[in-house]
Structures are given as C-alpha cells and as structure tokens.
Write an enzyme that holds these catalytic residues in place. Sequence first.
Site, PDB file in Angstrom:
ATOM      1  N   ASP A 184     -17.048 -18.231  -1.053  1.00  0.00           N
ATOM      2  CA  ASP A 184     -15.859 -18.676  -1.874  1.00  0.00           C
ATOM      3  C   ASP A 184     -16.582 -19.703  -2.812  1.00  0.00           C
ATOM      4  O   ASP A 184     -16.842 -20.718  -2.345  1.00  0.00           O
ATOM      5  CB  ASP A 184     -15.014 -19.351  -0.772  1.00  0.00           C
ATOM      6  N   HIS A 190     -14.511 -19.328  -9.524  1.00  0.00           N
ATOM      7  CA  HIS A 190     -14.994 -20.807  -9.581  1.00  0.00           C
ATOM      8  C   HIS A 190     -16.561 -20.779  -9.069  1.00  0.00           C
ATOM      9  O   HIS A 190     -16.748 -19.996  -8.123  1.00  0.00           O
ATOM     10  CB  HIS A 190     -14.215 -21.691  -9.003  1.00  0.00           C
ATOM     11  N   GLU A 230     -12.773 -25.968  -8.765  1.00  0.00           N
ATOM     12  CA  GLU A 230     -11.637 -25.436  -7.908  1.00  0.00           C
ATOM     13  C   GLU A 230     -11.166 -26.040  -6.413  1.00  0.00           C
ATOM     14  O   GLU A 230      -9.947 -26.064  -6.134  1.00  0.00           O
ATOM     15  CB  GLU A 230     -11.535 -24.062  -7.819  1.00  0.00           C
ATOM     16  N   GLU A 231     -12.302 -26.278  -5.769  1.00  0.00           N
ATOM     17  CA  GLU A 231     -12.151 -26.590  -4.362  1.00  0.00           C
ATOM     18  C   GLU A 231     -11.519 -27.772  -4.139  1.00  0.00           C
ATOM     19  O   GLU A 231     -10.968 -28.233  -3.207  1.00  0.00           O
ATOM     20  CB  GLU A 231     -13.368 -26.508  -3.516  1.00  0.00           C
ATOM     21  N   ASP A 276     -17.735 -24.029  -7.934  1.00  0.00           N
ATOM     22  CA  ASP A 276     -18.329 -25.005  -6.983  1.00  0.00           C
ATOM     23  C   ASP A 276     -17.964 -24.560  -5.730  1.00  0.00           C
ATOM     24  O   ASP A 276     -17.247 -23.539  -5.235  1.00  0.00           O
ATOM     25  CB  ASP A 276     -17.263 -25.881  -7.239  1.00  0.00           C
ATOM     26  N   ASP A 294     -10.795 -14.128  -5.669  1.00  0.00           N
ATOM     27  CA  ASP A 294     -10.770 -15.411  -4.909  1.00  0.00           C
ATOM     28  C   ASP A 294     -10.408 -15.305  -3.443  1.00  0.00           C
ATOM     29  O   ASP A 294     -10.014 -15.923  -2.720  1.00  0.00           O
ATOM     30  CB  ASP A 294     -10.472 -16.601  -5.694  1.00  0.00           C
ATOM     31  N   HIS A 318     -15.604 -22.235   4.075  1.00  0.00           N
ATOM     32  CA  HIS A 318     -15.652 -23.784   4.256  1.00  0.00           C
ATOM     33  C   HIS A 318     -16.325 -24.160   5.498  1.00  0.00           C
ATOM     34  O   HIS A 318     -16.320 -25.331   5.923  1.00  0.00           O
ATOM     35  CB  HIS A 318     -14.228 -24.399   4.353  1.00  0.00           C
TER      36      HIS A 318
END
Length: 412
Positions: free
Chosen positions: A144, A81, A178-179, A83, A201, A383
């Site tokens: 990520d 992903h 995805e997040e 995003d 991932d 994150h």
Amino acid sequence: MIEKQHIIDRFISYVTIDTESDPNSETTPSTEKQWNLAHALVKELTAIGMKEVSIDQNAYIMATLPSNVDHKVPVIGFVSHFDTSPDFTGANVKPQIIENYDGKDIILNAEEDIILSPDLFDDLLQYKGQTLITTDGNTLLGADDKAGITEIVSAMEYLIKHPEIKHGEIRIGFTPDEEIGRGAHKFDVEKFGAEWAYTMDGSQIGELEYENFNAAGATVKIKGKIVHPGYAKGKLINSMYIATEFINSLPMLETPEHTEDYQGFFHLAGMQGSVEETVLKYIIRDHDENHFKARKEAMRQLTFDLNTQYEREVVTIEIKDQYFNMKEKIEPVMHIVDIAEEAMMALNIKPIIKPIRGGTDGSQLSYMGLPCPNIFAGGHNFHGRYEYVPVESMIKATAVICKIAELVALKK
C-alpha cells in the site's frame, strides 16, 4: 505476457526505500525521505520511454504515454501514492518471497514467533500455489501502495514495448502523503489533463470501488479543575471521569470492531489525559450522507448535554470534514466503472464491487473534477507486520490497466 520476475524485482526495489509519511509535519512531502523514491521513479519513467515526465516542488510526479491511434480517444489516467503509513515502521523492509504457497502458516520471524496464519487471515487460502511476498515480521511491507506504482509503471512499459496494443493518451500520477490524508491536496488536476482516472490502491484481486466513507475528525477537550486531593471535596473536577462519560455515551456497538460493509462508526483514535485536561481524538465515518451528518450532530449534542449537566463549559468540540463519498461524483459517469469491470471480466477476474471502508485519493480527486474509481492493487493486511501481496495479483492488476487502455481506445 508480463514477466513475473520483472514485477518482483521492481516491487522490491520500491519497498526497500523507506517512504513513511508524518502527520505532524507541515511540509509536502511530509518527510524528506519520500524524495528518494520520487526521484528514482522520475529516472525510471524516463528510462522506459514515458514522455512529459515531471516532478513538482511538492514531489507530485506526472508522465504521459502518447496515443498510438489516429482517432480521438478520451485521455485517461492512473494514480498511486508512494508514501507508506506511519501506523507501523517502513524502515529496513526485508521482503520474503514464498514460492508455491502451500496454504499453511508462514513463519515471518521465528525468533519472535511472528506467524502469518490462515487461521487468522483466511484470505491467504485464495492464493495457494501462488508466489507471496511478505514482511520479515518487523516492518510493514509497503504494498500500500507500492504495488500500485509497480503495476502502473509495468503496464506503461508493457504498452510501450507492445505498440500493437492500441490505446489513447494515458496520464499517470504518483503522489506523496496519501496515508496522512493529503495525497490529493496539491494534485494539479488541470495539469494532469485526464477526463477520468483510476487509483490502483485497492486490496484483493477483483476489487473495484466507487463508494467510500464520508469522513470527519473530531477533537474533544474536557476541562477539569485540579485541587490538592486531600482538600478536594466539592472542588476538584476530574476531566478524565467526564471523558469517560463522553466515551460511554456514544453507541458502543458503532465502533470499527463491531461494524462492516455500509455501517458507519465513531472511532476513538487517541486519548491524552490528566485531572486538569483530557483530549479525545475521534474519527467519524459513514457512507450515508444523512447518517454522517447525524453522527456529527450526536457528538455536538452530547457536548451540550454534558455542559448542561455540569452547569459550565467543561467540554468543547471541534469537528472538521476530511473527505466525502465519491459515489456522488462517479454515478453520473458510471461508464468508467463499467469499463474497468469489462476489463476484469475479459481477463477472467471476478469483479468485487463494494464500498471502501476508508478513504482514497480518488475521493478527493473526484470532488476536484477528476472522477476516480479505485481498482485492486493486490495487497492484504495493510499498515502492519502481516502485510503481504501475491505476485500473481500484481501481474493481473498490470494486465487490467493495459486492458482498460485498450477498451477505451476501441469505444469510438
């Protein structure tokens, strides 16, 4: 040999494009800026020689590497992903490259005294002597899952340039959002056309995962009654006090900060309150299906008990399932995990097979008919400002993709 600087340059070109997703948006992708990287990826895939490169109205990207063998080989896929998490800003990412890491503290931002230290993050010590890419302390990094995208694109490019490596048809897919739990929502599994796939991932080198949480979200609303506090005796009902009862009635040690491995939890993720109304936002997680059901039932029972206690409906609860443990869909086709494990061992990477304490596009895709275990992408501390990725891990992940492709072609 996969060129180190090429991997670094590609990764940095991705992470410096802001692609933060937005859970409050109704569009797909949830933010307009995700299109910037999506369009750039389409151009890059075309430039390196991929075929059937496409992007749909929701920014889902697919492309094909045609088979270079004359026998029948299962079509496999690799998915990541583009995003990044809304938990921390992904705007103006300024990566720092730490050559030959010495195992000591890394100063991310001297002005604000932000330090990436092995005293807090002991995983760093695995990577002494390697090249790390970190943040400058003010943003997340975006490994990520832009590390995963880097690895997939780099592997496809490497296979195109090295036709002596035999492989079947390979499909790749890049998703938005995805997040915020929507990465697979509009993924066209039929169009993708793979027998199985792998999400790139995971975190540290060697991770190989085919189990994840069962997940649900719960919204708890508590109704109070506002009366002038000077004349409130026997009349005022403070919803925040009832909310406190609700919170404290759940097992205090079954929260994220007290659990690990296969242990599930209740997580109070948000709270907004006044005397008149308080809203609690929970996420519910458990690997075991029966325990997962029991957790949801416990919250419903607590709602019933509080309403009984107050002799009126002061609490309402809405629980929505989010995703399920992909183990159920992977176990019947465990050879796809075995192939990934074999690929790692062939590259002298020790497989770390463990459950994901979270979700993955692979979970939803597995239930949509595309069995999809998860492979490491190399990053750590996702994150947040302490996120980093060892370049050598990205190189190894790229090699794993190539080796999986080769192994599948050899298994006639």
